[in-house]
Design an enzyme around this catalytic site. Structure first.
Site, PDB file in Angstrom:
ATOM      1  N   SER A   1      50.731  94.593 -12.462  1.00  0.00           N
ATOM      2  CA  SER A   1      49.824  93.777 -13.028  1.00  0.00           C
ATOM      3  C   SER A   1      49.325  92.686 -11.969  1.00  0.00           C
ATOM      4  O   SER A   1      49.922  92.476 -10.875  1.00  0.00           O
ATOM      5  CB  SER A   1      50.245  92.976 -14.118  1.00  0.00           C
ATOM      6  OG  SER A   1      51.391  92.294 -13.711  1.00  0.00           O
ATOM      7  N   LYS A   2      48.631  91.792 -12.445  1.00  0.00           N
ATOM      8  CA  LYS A   2      48.123  90.560 -11.244  1.00  0.00           C
ATOM      9  C   LYS A   2      49.242  89.940 -10.903  1.00  0.00           C
ATOM     10  O   LYS A   2      49.074  89.371  -9.906  1.00  0.00           O
ATOM     11  CB  LYS A   2      46.968  89.837 -12.214  1.00  0.00           C
ATOM     12  CG  LYS A   2      46.063  90.296 -13.146  1.00  0.00           C
ATOM     13  CD  LYS A   2      46.706  90.566 -14.468  1.00  0.00           C
ATOM     14  CE  LYS A   2      46.740  92.098 -15.154  1.00  0.00           C
ATOM     15  NZ  LYS A   2      47.514  92.411 -16.002  1.00  0.00           N
ATOM     16  N   ARG A   3      50.279  89.690 -11.728  1.00  0.00           N
ATOM     17  CA  ARG A   3      51.322  88.975 -11.141  1.00  0.00           C
ATOM     18  C   ARG A   3      51.736  89.600  -9.844  1.00  0.00           C
ATOM     19  O   ARG A   3      52.422  88.739  -8.722  1.00  0.00           O
ATOM     20  CB  ARG A   3      52.365  89.140 -12.125  1.00  0.00           C
ATOM     21  CG  ARG A   3      52.511  88.178 -13.373  1.00  0.00           C
ATOM     22  CD  ARG A   3      53.405  88.303 -14.208  1.00  0.00           C
ATOM     23  NE  ARG A   3      54.060  89.615 -14.432  1.00  0.00           N
ATOM     24  CZ  ARG A   3      55.082  90.334 -14.008  1.00  0.00           C
ATOM     25  NH1 ARG A   3      55.714  89.924 -13.089  1.00  0.00           N
ATOM     26  NH2 ARG A   3      55.233  91.393 -14.513  1.00  0.00           N
ATOM     27  N   HIS A   4      51.654  90.885  -9.411  1.00  0.00           N
ATOM     28  CA  HIS A   4      52.062  91.310  -8.299  1.00  0.00           C
ATOM     29  C   HIS A   4      50.809  91.214  -7.284  1.00  0.00           C
ATOM     30  O   HIS A   4      51.082  91.840  -6.149  1.00  0.00           O
ATOM     31  CB  HIS A   4      52.290  92.830  -8.524  1.00  0.00           C
ATOM     32  CG  HIS A   4      53.517  92.944  -9.437  1.00  0.00           C
ATOM     33  ND1 HIS A   4      52.988  93.627 -10.810  1.00  0.00           N
ATOM     34  CD2 HIS A   4      54.795  92.800  -9.650  1.00  0.00           C
ATOM     35  CE1 HIS A   4      54.121  93.598 -11.296  1.00  0.00           C
ATOM     36  NE2 HIS A   4      55.155  93.239 -10.809  1.00  0.00           N
ATOM     37  N   GLY A   5      49.751  90.819  -7.399  1.00  0.00           N
ATOM     38  CA  GLY A   5      48.858  90.426  -6.407  1.00  0.00           C
ATOM     39  C   GLY A   5      47.717  91.282  -6.655  1.00  0.00           C
ATOM     40  O   GLY A   5      47.329  91.551  -7.849  1.00  0.00           O
TER      41      GLY A   5
END
Length: 496
Positions: free
Chosen positions: A261-265
Site C-alpha cells: 500500500s501507499k505506506r510502503h512508498g
RNA sequence: GGCGCCAUGGUGCAACGGUUAGCACAUCGCCCUUUCAAGGCGGUAAUGCGGGUUCGAUUCCCGCUGGCGCUACCA
C-alpha cells in the site's frame, strides 16, 4: 469446456486509482499467456460502483499498460455501458429460482458484524448444549418470505436488491491452474447480492456475466479472489454456463509482509515511470514476482518471456516487492539495452528536464549516442542523465560540494589547472592520448602524482567526483569546453 | 470469530524422496580502476516447530505456530 479455439483472457481493472503494481503484474501474466498461446487479451473496465469510480483515471491506467508494452486485442469495454445485460441476467436468475428479492436496508442485514455475531452466538449456544456446530451462514430472511409478506413489502415500495439463493447442501468445485482442484461446502456460501437496489450489478454478477459473454477461457487474477470463486462457479452454472479455468496468482506484499500500500512508498506503475525506470526493467522485475521459468535465468527480453511463460511456473506464495532488486534490474537494462533502443528514453528525459537539443537527433547524433554510451555504465535511473550527467549536455552545472572537498584541497591546484588549461588550449590534435600526455607531462614536470590533476580536473569539467574515465570525458566534451571549464574553475580553486 | 490459502537465507526464485540445499538482489571482503560504477573472485546467511510415512525427507501426511486472504448493495 472450450474444446478447441484459442484461449481468451482478460485484465479487468477498476478505475478507483492508478494502475497498481499488483494489477500490472496480473495484466502482464494475462498478456504473456495470451501471447504465448496465440490467444486473445481483452481489456475490461469494471466500473459498476459509481460511488468509487473516477472515470478520469481510466486514461492513466491505459497509459501505464501501454508503457509496459501490454497491448490488448479487444476493448476496453466498460461495465457501466453494459448495465442492461446484468439486469437481464439477474432477472433470469430470479425467474429460474436462483435469486430472490431482498428488501432489507442496505446497512441492516449486510453488515459483516451482524452476520458475524449471529454466527458466533449460534456457535456458542450449540457448543453449550452439545449440539452439532451450525455451519450455515446467516441467511437473509427475505429468502423465505410468504406471498403476503412479499406483497406487503412491495406495497411499502421498499428499495430491493436481488440476492443469490445459494444452495444449502452439497459442494462446489472449480479448477485452478495454480492452486489445483478446489472444492468447498455450499453451506459456507452466503446469499450474496447480485443486483444492488440502485440497479447496478455487484462485482460477482458483473464479472461472471461478462466473462461468459466475452467467452473468457482462463480467469487470471489476484489470489485475493480465491475465496470468492466458489460463488462465481455457482453463478456460472445457475446461468447455464460452465466455469472457465481459474488461475489465481499470489499477492505482492510490502517489505513488512502486509499488503502493498501507499505506506510502503510508490505503488502505482506511473510513479515508477516518472522516477525514471525503464519499462523493460520494470516488467522483467515484475514477472519474477510469483513466477519462475523453472531454472535460474532472470533476464528476459520480450520474446524470451513469451516463449517461457507458463501457468505451471506460477507460485502459490505471496511475494515481497523488493525495490533494491528493481533498481538493479533498471541499472542492468540501462547498461545492456541496444543503444538505439535506449536513446529515445534519454531524449525524452532530456526534453523533460529542458536540456534537449535537436542537433542530437540529426547532425550530432553520433556524438549523442557515444556520450550516452559513455555515461550509462554509471547510471541507475533515466534521471541520472539529466542530473548526474548534466555537464555533458549543458553548460551550466554546479560543483558538487563533496567533490570539491575531496579533490580540490591542494593549494597548488589553482596554478596547476591554469597551466593545464594553457596546455590544452595549445593542443593541435584533440585525442585521448594527447589529452593524457599533456596532463601526465605536467604532473611529471611538477613532481606530482597524476591522480591529483586527474581528479581535480574531473571536478572542474563535469562538476562531480564520479564520472567516466577522464580522457574519455574530455573527448566527449571537446577541446573548447574543456579549456573554458578549466579556466572557469580557477577562481574557485584554492590558491597557494 | 468463521472459512480458506501459504510457509527454503533479509528479499525474489531453484531443488517436484537421495544435491556438500543452487541462482540472483542485498550485505561483507578481495581484485580491477589514480574517481565511481560495471565486471571478476570469495565470505556470512535458509528448509518455522512437533509428530508421523519411508532405507532415506526441503519434498508426502497430520497437528501447532506464523503470515496472508475472504467473510460489503468494494472490486
Amino acid at each position: 469446456m472450450t474444446i478447441s479455439g484459442k484461449p481468451r483472457v482478460r485484465f479487468a481493472p477498476s478505475p478507483t486509482g492508478y494502475l497498481h503494481v499488483g494489477g500490472a503484474r496480473t495484466a502482464l501474466f494475462n498478456w504473456l499467456y495470451a501471447r504465448r498461446e496465440g490467444g486473445v487479451f481483452i481489456l475490461r473496465v469494471e466500473d459498476t460502483d459509481a460511488e468509487r469510480n473516477r472515470p478520469e483515471l481510466v486514461e492513466g491506467i491505459l497509459a501505464s499498460l501501454k508503457w509496459l508494452g501490454l497491448d490488448w486485442d479487444e476493448g476496453p469495454f466498460f461495465q457501466s455501458q453494459r448495465m442492461e445485460m446484468y439486469r437481464a441476467a439477474a432477472q433470469r436468475l430470479l425467474e429460474s429460482g436462483h435469486g430472490y428479492y431482498c428488501y432489507c436496508a442496505a446497512s441492516s442485514y449486510a453488515g459483516a458484524d451482524a452476520a458475524q455475531h449471529e454466527d458466533a452466538d449460534a456457535a456458542t449456544d450449540h457448543a453449550a448444549s452439545g449440539e452439532v456446530k451450525q455451519k450455515r451462514r446467516a441467511a437473509c430472511p427475505c429468502r423465505n418470505l410468504t406471498a403476503e409478506e412479499r406483497a406487503e413489502k412491495e406495497q411499502q415500495e421498499l428499495p430491493k436488491a436481488i440476492r443469490f439463493a445459494a444452495p444449502h447442501t452439497g459442494t462446489t468445485k472449480f479448477e485452478d491452474a495454480v492452486f489445483g482442484s478446489r472444492e468447498v461446502e455450499n453451506a459456507e456460501i452466503e446469499d450474496f447480492v447480485l443486483l444492488r437496489s440502485n440497479g447496478a450489478p455487484t462485482y460477482q454478477l458483473g464479472v461472471v456475466v461478462d466473462d461468459i459473454d466475452m467467452r473468457i477461457t482462463h480467469v487470471m487474477r489476484g489470489a485475493d479472489h480465491l475465496s470468492n470463486t466458489p460463488k462465481q462457479a455457482l453463478l456460472y452454472r445457475a446461468l447455464g454456463a460452465e466455469p472457465p479455468i481459474f488461475a489465481h496468482v499470489p499477492l505482492i506484499l510490502g517489505p513488512d509482509r502486509t499488503r502493498l500500500s501507499k505506506r510502503h512508498g510508490a505503488t502505482s506503475v506511473e510513479s515508477y515511470e516518472v522516477e525514471g525506470f525503464l519499462p523493460e526493467a520494470f516488467r522483467n522485475f515484475l514477472v519474477l514476482l510469483g513466477w519462475s521459468p523453472g531454472d535460474d535465468t532472470e533476464m528476459f527480453d520480450t520474446a524470451a518471456l513469451i516463449e517461457k511463460f507458463s501457468l505451471s511456473g506460477v507460485s502459490r506464495t505471496n511475494a515481497v516487492f523488493d525495490r533494491a532488486k528493481l533498481e538493479w534490474f533498471n541499472a542492468q537494462y540501462l547498461q545492456k539495452l541496444p543503444i538505439d533502443a535506449l536513446l529515445p528514453y534519454i531524449e525524452k528525459e532530456l526534453r523533460r528536464s529542458g536540456l534537449w537539443k535537436e542537433a542530437w537527433a540529426s547532425t550530432q547524433k553520433e556524438w549523442f549516442a557515444h556520450t550516452v554510451d559513455l555515461l550509462r555504465p554509471r547510471t541507475r535511473f533515466l534521471k541520472d542523465f539529466s542530473t548526474w550527467g548534466r555537464a555533458f549536455f549543458a553548460e551550466d552545472f554546479e560543483y558538487e560540494a563533496a567533490a570539491k572537498d575531496k579533490f580540490w584541497k591542494d593549494p597548488r591546484l589553482g596554478e596547476l589547472l591554469g597551466k593545464l588549461a594553457d596546455g590544452y588550449a595549445g593542443l593541435a590534435e584533440w585525442n585521448h592520448d594527447n589529452c593524457e600526455k599533456v596532463l601526465r607531462d605536467l604532473a611529471a614536470a611538477e613532481g606530482l602524482k597524476a591522480g591529483l590533476l586527474i581528479n581535480a580536473t574531473r571536478v572542474a569539467i563535469v562538476g562531480v567526483a564520479v564520472a567516466p574515465a577522464l580522457f574519455e570525458t574530455m573527448l566527449a566534451l571537446g577541446k573548447d569546453r574543456v579549456v573554458s571549464r578549466l579556466r572557469r574553475a580557477l577562481p574557485e580553486l584554492p590558491k597557494a
